[in-house]
Design a protein around this motif. Structure first.
Motif, PDB file in Angstrom:
ATOM      1  N   SER A   1       1.315   7.053  -6.521  1.00 36.43           N
ATOM      2  CA  SER A   1       0.272   7.960  -6.844  1.00 36.43           C
ATOM      3  C   SER A   1       0.642   9.425  -6.823  1.00 36.43           C
ATOM      4  O   SER A   1       0.359  10.223  -7.722  1.00 36.43           O
ATOM      5  CB  SER A   1      -1.010   7.866  -5.954  1.00 36.43           C
ATOM      6  OG  SER A   1      -1.661   6.448  -6.304  1.00 36.43           O
ATOM      7  N   GLU A   2       1.416   9.558  -5.603  1.00 44.51           N
ATOM      8  CA  GLU A   2       1.965  10.975  -5.303  1.00 44.51           C
ATOM      9  C   GLU A   2       3.032  11.382  -6.369  1.00 44.51           C
ATOM     10  O   GLU A   2       3.064  12.536  -6.851  1.00 44.51           O
ATOM     11  CB  GLU A   2       2.679  10.956  -4.017  1.00 44.51           C
ATOM     12  CG  GLU A   2       2.927  12.228  -3.372  1.00 44.51           C
ATOM     13  CD  GLU A   2       4.082  12.928  -4.050  1.00 44.51           C
ATOM     14  OE1 GLU A   2       4.028  14.317  -3.929  1.00 44.51           O
ATOM     15  OE2 GLU A   2       4.973  12.170  -4.501  1.00 44.51           O
TER      16      GLU A   2
ATOM     17  N   ALA B   1       0.858   4.206  -2.773  1.00 46.77           N
ATOM     18  CA  ALA B   1       0.682   5.593  -2.310  1.00 46.77           C
ATOM     19  C   ALA B   1       1.683   6.517  -2.650  1.00 46.77           C
ATOM     20  O   ALA B   1       1.693   7.598  -3.552  1.00 46.77           O
ATOM     21  CB  ALA B   1       0.463   5.866  -0.784  1.00 46.77           C
ATOM     22  N   GLU B   2       2.797   5.891  -2.867  1.00 44.41           N
ATOM     23  CA  GLU B   2       3.937   6.870  -3.198  1.00 44.41           C
ATOM     24  C   GLU B   2       4.022   7.005  -4.973  1.00 44.41           C
ATOM     25  O   GLU B   2       4.407   8.083  -5.366  1.00 44.41           O
ATOM     26  CB  GLU B   2       5.139   6.241  -2.802  1.00 44.41           C
ATOM     27  CG  GLU B   2       6.465   7.011  -3.044  1.00 44.41           C
ATOM     28  CD  GLU B   2       6.404   8.124  -1.866  1.00 44.41           C
ATOM     29  OE1 GLU B   2       6.886   9.425  -2.378  1.00 44.41           O
ATOM     30  OE2 GLU B   2       5.645   7.987  -0.780  1.00 44.41           O
TER      31      GLU B   2
ATOM     32  N   ASP C   1       0.801  -1.067   0.046  1.00 42.05           N
ATOM     33  CA  ASP C   1      -0.150  -0.168   0.154  1.00 42.05           C
ATOM     34  C   ASP C   1       1.069   1.329  -0.034  1.00 42.05           C
ATOM     35  O   ASP C   1       0.567   2.192  -0.672  1.00 42.05           O
ATOM     36  CB  ASP C   1      -0.919   0.075   1.117  1.00 42.05           C
ATOM     37  CG  ASP C   1      -2.074  -0.975   1.238  1.00 42.05           C
ATOM     38  OD1 ASP C   1      -2.277  -1.554   0.209  1.00 42.05           O
ATOM     39  OD2 ASP C   1      -2.542  -1.392   2.185  1.00 42.05           O
ATOM     40  N   SER C   2       2.168   1.351   0.625  1.00 40.12           N
ATOM     41  CA  SER C   2       2.820   2.326   0.687  1.00 40.12           C
ATOM     42  C   SER C   2       3.488   2.676  -0.682  1.00 40.12           C
ATOM     43  O   SER C   2       3.606   3.616  -0.890  1.00 40.12           O
ATOM     44  CB  SER C   2       3.985   2.144   1.914  1.00 40.12           C
ATOM     45  OG  SER C   2       4.926   3.314   2.021  1.00 40.12           O
TER      46      SER C   2
END
Length: 292
Positions: A223-224, A220-221, A216-217
């Motif tokens: 996506s950023e 998320a990274e 998940d991390s």
């Protein structure tokens, strides 16, 4: 005032010489395509040209910086995708290894594949772009992971690597590697490998949730990073327009209008021929002309 023959001849020659100079300047403009070839031709145009050219050079440099930022982000995105795929495969192997019906040989085979995937993660974490490590903050000359079997060797460096992409605007080109390739990740990988090899002190089920958090991390990274990439594209569009405007203004200031130059040259040639004709009538025959 008495006008002499020599005065008439001198004036005629001076005007003819001026006509030659004018035609020479026009021919030079046709050859170079520029209004001026030296600052003395038109100091105002020359001064504005220096300013416009500096502005254009600045925009072009920002576009080169932009290309580097693009490449850096694209390399980062590809590495994160590869890392995410590796972790997804590790998760599959972990679920498979938790099956109590597997023989020890099967678990050892799974552990061996996990070990290879761990080495793949080390290579991804040490990804280089033009000889620089992209997941170690500003410490671009040092690898992020020295030894995948020793999580303590994972460096905790993540200072933002900033690239100036426009005047007064800097954009972070790297990602927060502490959220992607961290000590926790390689601790999990080592523990899973040891558990599959038969270490009874390792509870494989406890690592499933921790592995999901790492996946998940990473997502998320990613996506950023995609959001920053979109902003980079908007800056790229603006720079492209600024380059177009700067090029047009520079062209308007320095480039000669060929239609006008050709027309002026034809006019100057006609005037020059007329001056030659008038000069031939003004300069009277001398005694030597009669003695020929």
């Amino acid at each position: 005032m008495r006008v002499t023959q020599s005065m008439l001849a001198g004036n005629s020659l001076r005007h003819i010489s001026q006509g030659f100079n004018k035609m020479g300047k026009l021919q030079e403009q046709l050859s170079t395509g520029k209004k001026i070839t030296r600052p003395s031709d038109d100091p105002v145009v020359a001064m504005k040209g220096m300013y416009y050219r500096t502005n254009l050079t600045e925009v072009q440099q920002y576009k080169r910086n932009l290309s580097e930022a693009y490449a850096w982000m694209e390399e980062s995105e590809a590495a994160i995708e590869q890392g995410s795929n590796v972790l997804s495969r590790v998760r599959e192997l972990l679920v498979q290894g938790m099956n109590g019906t597997l023989a020890d040989e099967d678990k050892n085979a799974i552990a061996s594949e996990v070990g290879q995937l761990k080495e793949a993660l080390v290579q991804v974490a040490n990804t280089q772009f033009t000889g620089r490590y992209i997941f170690n903050g500003t410490a671009i000359n040092e690898p992020r992971v020295t030894d995948g079997t020793d999580p303590s060797t994972v460096k905790d460096l993540n200072e933002p690597f900033m690239i100036e992409v426009s005047k007064g605007i800097k954009l972070q080109a790297n990602i927060d590697a502490n959220n992607v390739f961290n000590e926790e990740l390689f601790t999990i990988m080592n523990q899973i490998e040891q558990g599959l090899k038969g270490d009874d002190s390792v509870d494989l089920g406890a690592f499933l949730g921790r592995l999901d958090n790492q996946i998940d991390s990473m997502n998320a990274e990613r996506s950023e990073l995609g959001a920053r990439y979109n902003r980079l594209e908007m800056i790229d569009d603006r720079l492209a327009y600024q380059e177009y405007v700067a090029t047009r203004v520079l062209s308007d200031n320095e480039d000669a209008h060929l239609e006008e130059v050709i027309t002026d040259l034809i006019t100057a040639e006609s005037v020059h021929r007329a001056a030659l004709g008038v000069g031939a009538r003004i300069i009277q025959p001398s005694l030597l002309d009669f003695l020929r």
